[in-house]
Enzyme design. Structure first.
Site: not given
Ligand SMILES: NC(=O)c1ccc[n+]([C@@H]2O[C@H](COP(=O)([O-])OP(=O)(O)OC[C@H]3O[C@@H](n4cnc5c(N)ncnc54)[C@H](OP(=O)(O)O)[C@@H]3O)[C@@H](O)[C@H]2O)c1
Length: 266
Positions: A159, A163
């Site tokens: 992961y 990134k």
């Molecule tokens: N929260 C953190 O701590 C954090 C920190 C750094 C970076 N990020 C990054 O931020 C981004 C958003 O994550 P988040 O924190 O908002 O987490 P989240 O609440 O789990 O949201 C992830 C989103 O991605 C969608 N997704 C996942 N798999 C998918 C697929 N196969 N096809 C289409 N959509 C998909 C999910 O929708 P469905 O499940 O409905 O498909 C959901 O809308 C990600 O790239 C993550 O790596 C998060």
């Protein structure tokens, strides 16, 4: 604000719009008058969000429920938006997930699925929509990377590496596309209160719990940086300090610290 942003009436495509940062990105863009295309697998939460955005902001909203980890997903999505005559001016390339645990203990199919989504689909979307923006001479692309992309992270090996790719791709595209009128910005969030940790299977969050930001805070930082045409932004003062201090450390020490933090040992 709406006038100066120049987003009113433009189309913004947000991936990962069914939860977390994606919901906030879509809300902030709609509040600036942008029409939005919501993309993720779960239709129901996106339909509810669409309803709210139409009601509160009077914008047009299109919902595209699809699995972006399918190898042909980016081409399919582009064909669908083309068929509806939607010219995308803002691409928020945000959908992604993590897998926590020892690399060799994770099912290979899950690892490959994650890389397909986090790297390949993200790249293809940036290419397909970015190319048209460059031809038009305007547009914005925001890529969601992570604080974990700045160093190797045992426990999040693949992961974090995915990134690092997003971070480097986005900063390079920023330099390539700026003369074509397209602003590419990388957002690097640290820990935030979304479903990310649960999806990744990280139960013991230790210190991370204290560093959590809200998804709204993170999305606001990302949209502001995108509108200022910055190459990249680390969300939050504490996370910026971590990235700065990291640069002063030997790489072995960086990964030792991150291993312990991710394991909840500190
Ligand atoms: N929260 C953190 O701590 C954090 C920190 C750094 C970076 N990020 C990054 O931020 C981004 C958003 O994550 P988040 O924190 O908002 O987490 P989240 O609440 O789990 O949201 C992830 C989103 O991605 C969608 N997704 C996942 N798999 C998918 C697929 N196969 N096809 C289409 N959509 C998909 C999910 O929708 P469905 O499940 O409905 O498909 C959901 O809308 C990600 O790239 C993550 O790596 C998060």
């Amino acid at each position: 604000m709406t006038q100066r942003d120049g987003l009113a009436g433009k189309w913004a495509l947000v991936t990962g719009a069914s939860s977390g940062f994606g919901v906030e990105f879509a809300t902030l863009l709609a509040a600036r008058g942008a029409n939005v295309i919501l993309v993720a697998r779960r239709r129901e939460p996106m339909e509810q969000l669409a309803e709210r955005l139409r009601r509160e902001h009077g914008v047009r909203v299109v919902v595209e429920a699809m699995d972006l980890s399918a190898p042909d997903a980016a081409a399919t999505l582009k064909a669908r938006t083309d068929a509806q005559g939607l010219a995308v001016d803002v691409l928020i390339n945000n959908a992604g997930y993590g897998l926590y645990g020892d690399f060799h203990e994770q099912p290979l199919a899950r690892v490959m699925n994650m890389l397909q989504l986090n790297i390949l689909t993200l790249t293809e979307l940036a290419h397909r929509y970015g190319r048209e923006m460059a031809q038009r001479g305007s547009g914005h692309i925001l890529l969601t990377a992570s604080l974990l992309g700045f160093q190797a992270v045992p426990g999040y090996a693949a992961y974090a590496a995915s990134k690092a790719y997003v971070l480097h791709l986005g900063e390079a595209l920023h330099a390539e596309l700026r003369s074509r009128g397209v602003a590419v910005t990388v957002l690097a969030p640290g820990a935030a209160t979304t479903s990310f940790g649960d999806v990744a299977g990280q139960t013991d969050k230790g210190t991370l719990q204290k560093l959590m930001m809200s998804p709204r805070q993170v999305a606001e930082i990302g949209i502001a940086a995108m509108l200022r045409r910055r190459a990249s932004v680390v969300a939050g003062f504490r996370n910026r300090c971590i990235v700065f201090l990291n640069r002063l450390m030997p790489r072995a020490l960086q990964r030792g610290i991150f291993r312990r933090v991710m394991a909840g040992d500190v």
